[in-house]
Scaffold this motif. Structure first.
Motif, short mmCIF file in Angstrom:
data_model
loop_
_atom_site.label_atom_id
_atom_site.label_comp_id
_atom_site.label_asym_id
_atom_site.label_seq_id
_atom_site.Cartn_x
_atom_site.Cartn_y
_atom_site.Cartn_z
N THR A 152 -0.02 8.91 -10.54
CA THR A 152 0.73 9.28 -9.33
C THR A 152 0.36 8.34 -8.18
O THR A 152 1.23 7.84 -7.46
N LEU A 153 -0.95 8.11 -8.02
CA LEU A 153 -1.39 7.22 -6.93
C LEU A 153 -0.86 5.80 -7.14
O LEU A 153 -0.46 5.12 -6.19
N LEU A 154 -0.84 5.37 -8.41
CA LEU A 154 -0.38 4.01 -8.70
C LEU A 154 1.11 3.82 -8.48
O LEU A 154 1.55 2.74 -8.09
N THR A 155 1.90 4.85 -8.79
CA THR A 155 3.35 4.63 -8.87
C THR A 155 4.15 5.21 -7.71
O THR A 155 5.29 4.78 -7.50
N ARG A 156 3.62 6.17 -6.96
CA ARG A 156 4.49 6.88 -6.01
C ARG A 156 5.06 5.97 -4.93
O ARG A 156 6.16 6.19 -4.45
N GLY A 157 4.29 4.93 -4.54
CA GLY A 157 4.80 4.04 -3.50
C GLY A 157 5.83 3.04 -4.03
O GLY A 157 6.48 2.33 -3.25
N SER B 186 0.85 -1.18 0.00
CA SER B 186 0.00 0.00 0.00
C SER B 186 0.90 1.24 0.00
O SER B 186 1.90 1.30 0.70
N GLY B 187 0.53 2.21 -0.80
CA GLY B 187 1.37 3.41 -0.94
C GLY B 187 1.14 4.39 0.19
O GLY B 187 0.38 4.11 1.12
N PRO B 188 1.77 5.57 0.10
CA PRO B 188 1.57 6.60 1.12
C PRO B 188 0.09 7.03 1.17
O PRO B 188 -0.62 6.88 0.18
N GLU B 189 -0.31 7.58 2.31
CA GLU B 189 -1.73 7.94 2.51
C GLU B 189 -2.01 9.41 2.19
O GLU B 189 -3.14 9.78 1.95
#
Ligand SMILES: Cc1cc2nc3c(=O)[nH]c(=O)nc-3n(C[C@H](O)[C@H](O)[C@H](O)COP(=O)(O)O)c2cc1C
Length: 239
Positions: free
Chosen positions: A206-211, A27-30
């Motif tokens: 951005t949501l998909l890749t940032r983590g 799970s990526g950053p919140e």
């Protein structure tokens, strides 16, 4: 020729298992996605700035945390040292963000010098940190003439050079002087809808890749280089 990957030359097994394929599942950053918007004109009524402001509003509605950099006062590349306050401001914003929007006017069939100067002040690496690597990028342009893609095409090349994840969609507003009302808001049009498409796509990527940015940008050739540099340093210490 061999069909067996284990027989391929130069593939050093020690470098290969370093990849963490689970990174994409983690799970990526919140926090709200952090997006920096750059534009490429200092004209008082600049349509590339107005497109940037329109994109900024949309990104905020979509839940992003945004900043717009004002390029006024930024020196030409190398005409001041990197401690110049505008250079520092730009570099801090670039480090802060997780994705960017670049919107340049087309001048003489190219992006503007104002746009390029901003990119040229962003170093590919600051010590061990690559401030743009693995961050998302959306490219946009405005022009005074008929439909054209010269500036966005050039910015795509820059995005690759800065090792960014440039999203597939893009916006090019032709005859931009016809697209804004007296309140400097964009009139409803297919151009406006396209900008919504682009910022939506930027948010998704951005949501998909940032983590998983480290995973996505991890390169075999650089693992080899780092391993060689490390062993050279160890050998030197042993002498
Ligand atoms: C020196 C100069 C060169 C330009 N070259 C082009 C061009 O090659 N193609 C085009 O469609 N518009 C061209 N334009 C028009 C600009 O793209 C247009 O005025 C645009 O709105 C400028 O962006 P801004 O409003 O953000 O300053 C040119 C304008 C200037 C002043």
């Amino acid at each position: 020729m061999t069909n067996n990957i284990n027989d391929l030359p130069n593939l050093d097994g020690e470098q290969l298992p370093a990849m963490d394929h689970d990174a994409l599942r983690a799970s990526g950053p919140e926090h709200a996605p952090r997006i920096l918007l750059l534009y490429g004109s200092l004209r008082q009524r600049s349509f590339s700035r107005l497109v940037t402001e329109e994109s900024n509003r949309l990104l905020q509605v979509l839940g992003a945390d945004t900043r717009i950099f004002n390029p006024s006062g930024l020196p030409l590349p190398d005409d001041a040292d990197e401690n110049h306050p505008k250079v520092q401001e730009l570099r801090e914003l670039v480090q802060w963000c997780e994705g960017m929007v670049w919107c340049s006017p087309e001048r003489h069939g190219a992006m503007t010098s104002v746009m390029k100067a901003q990119i040229d002040w962003i170093p590919l690496s600051m010590g061990a940190v690559r401030p743009t690597q693995g961050k998302t990028l959306a490219v946009m342009q405005v022009s005074g003439g008929s439909q054209s893609f010269n500036a966005v095409n050039q910015m795509r090349i820059l995005g690759r050079w800065m090792r960014m994840i440039t999203i597939p969609n893009q916006s090019s507003v032709a005859k931009a002087f016809m697209e804004f009302d007296d309140d400097n808001r964009m009139k409803p049009s297919p151009y406006y809808n396209r900008i919504v498409d682009v910022v939506e796509e930027l948010m998704k990527f951005t949501l998909l890749t940032r983590g998983a940015s480290d995973y996505l940008t991890n390169r075999y050739s650089e693992r080899i280089e780092n391993a060689e540099q490390l062993s050279a340093r160890v050998n030197q210490r042993a002498i």
